[in-house]
Write an enzyme that holds these catalytic residues in place. Structure first.
Site, mmCIF file in Angstrom:
data_model
loop_
_atom_site.group_PDB
_atom_site.id
_atom_site.type_symbol
_atom_site.label_atom_id
_atom_site.label_comp_id
_atom_site.label_asym_id
_atom_site.label_seq_id
_atom_site.Cartn_x
_atom_site.Cartn_y
_atom_site.Cartn_z
ATOM 1 C CG HIS A 114 -0.443 0.077 2.532
ATOM 2 N ND1 HIS A 114 0.353 -0.895 3.083
ATOM 3 C CD2 HIS A 114 -0.553 1.048 3.481
ATOM 4 C CE1 HIS A 114 0.680 -0.543 4.321
ATOM 5 N NE2 HIS A 114 0.158 0.638 4.577
ATOM 6 C CG HIS A 163 0.053 4.333 4.762
ATOM 7 N ND1 HIS A 163 -0.680 3.571 5.633
ATOM 8 C CD2 HIS A 163 -0.790 5.299 4.309
ATOM 9 C CE1 HIS A 163 -1.914 4.058 5.713
ATOM 10 N NE2 HIS A 163 -2.001 5.111 4.913
ATOM 11 C CG ASP A 201 4.734 2.922 7.562
ATOM 12 O OD1 ASP A 201 3.829 3.384 6.851
ATOM 13 O OD2 ASP A 201 4.551 1.977 8.363
ATOM 14 C CG HIS A 202 4.058 -0.002 4.458
ATOM 15 N ND1 HIS A 202 3.915 -1.295 4.864
ATOM 16 C CD2 HIS A 202 3.613 0.761 5.486
ATOM 17 C CE1 HIS A 202 3.380 -1.333 6.088
ATOM 18 N NE2 HIS A 202 3.188 -0.088 6.476
ATOM 19 C CG HIS A 244 -4.049 0.110 6.703
ATOM 20 N ND1 HIS A 244 -4.017 0.680 7.956
ATOM 21 C CD2 HIS A 244 -2.872 0.451 6.104
ATOM 22 C CE1 HIS A 244 -2.867 1.343 8.097
ATOM 23 N NE2 HIS A 244 -2.155 1.219 6.989
ATOM 24 C CG ASP A 256 0.472 -1.309 7.871
ATOM 25 O OD1 ASP A 256 1.383 -2.116 8.172
ATOM 26 O OD2 ASP A 256 0.647 -0.073 7.815
ATOM 27 C CG HIS A 276 3.751 -1.803 11.657
ATOM 28 N ND1 HIS A 276 4.533 -0.689 11.883
ATOM 29 C CD2 HIS A 276 3.063 -1.549 10.521
ATOM 30 C CE1 HIS A 276 4.318 0.203 10.919
ATOM 31 N NE2 HIS A 276 3.434 -0.297 10.067
HETATM 32 FE FE FE Z 1 2.572 0.749 8.293
HETATM 33 ZN ZN ZN Z 2 -0.050 1.605 6.561
#
Ligand code: FE
Ligand code: ZN
Length: 257
Positions: free
Chosen positions: A53, A55, A57-58, A111, A130, A168
């Site tokens: 996805h 985001h 942090d990915h 998400h 996530d 995570h």
């Molecule tokens: Fe994340």
């Molecule tokens: Zn995420």
């Protein structure tokens, strides 16, 4: 022989390097540096990037990784990620010939709107970003409870021995909430002791398995009479409707300390 290497990043992210000792594909590289370090350390060549996805942090590490290696970037067709060159929807297969690896794609919105998951069916590996977490599930930033229920049901339908590579390390806090929801679940109590011991040793609790999640994760167990009764007792639902129960559970988790 393919292996999955755990690469920690930021506070609590896991980036996954699938490799055969020579070539490697990375799942959800939110940061490039830990991946470049791991590649150098293990003498691996990056051959593909897989995103679940949008985001940061990915996906934040992708531009820098592409400066080092011109490789295909697989990702959700339903999200606007500038670096994706191989957009995927459910039913597609992400093929990485250098690794002899074929990953089936599932649409798992909730998400985020276009979130996808990758399943290595023959190896029983799930990379779910996530969506499903060890002991929990992702927040509903863009999707509805109904969508997330359907997405989690797809993942829960995979074989019980499937390894769940989520993105995570949220497990202990997820399980603390799970215990508040379902204090009478013996499998959950046993799991908490097991995961606490792992964390005390500095080990990751991920991957878990679908079977363990089925037995202990409230976001797969929201139809259980004991959980419904708990939600009714907390005045969070007034009936047994499953989607309402799931939504109440997710909302409760958001404020649980
Ligand atoms: Fe994340
Ligand atoms: Zn995420």
């Amino acid at each position: 022989m393919l292996k999955v290497l755990t690469v920690p990043a930021f506070e609590d992210n896991y980036l996954w390097l699938i490799h055969d000792g020579h070539n490697a594909a990375v799942v959800d590289p939110g940061d490039a540096q830990p991946i470049l370090t791991a590649l150098a350390e293990h003498g691996l060549t990056l051959v593909a990037i897989l995103l679940t996805h949008h985001h940061a942090d990915h996906s934040g590490g992708v531009p820098r990784l592409l400066q080092h290696a011109q490789v295909p970037v697989f990702g959700p067709a339903g999200e606007n990620i500038a670096t994706v060159t191989r957009p995927l929807v459910e039913g597609d297969i992400a093929t990485i010939p250098e690794l002899g690896l074929a990953l089936s794609v599932l649409d798992v919105p909730g998400h985020t709107r276009g979130h996808i998951a990758y399943v290595a069916t023959d190896r029983q590996w799930l990379f779910c970003g996530d969506t499903l977490f060890a002991g929990g599930c992702g927040r509903l930033f863009e999707g509805t409870p109904q969508q997330m229920c359907a997405s989690l049901a797809k993942l829960a339908a995979l074989p019980g021995s499937t390894q769940v590579y989520c993105a995570h390390e949220y497990t202990l806090s997820n399980l603390r909430f799970a215990l508040a929801v379902e204090p009478g679940n013996a499998a959950l109590v046993a799991r908490i002791a097991r995961e606490q011991a792992r964390r005390a040793q500095g080990e990751p609790t991920v991957p878990s398995t679908i079977a363990v999640e089925q037995a202990t994760n409230p976001f797969l167990r929201y139809r259980e009479p004991a959980i419904i009764a708990r939600l009714v007792a907390e005045n969070l639902v007034d009936g047994e409707e499953p989607i309402a129960a799931f939504a109440a559970l997710r909302a409760w988790k958001n404020t649980y300390r």
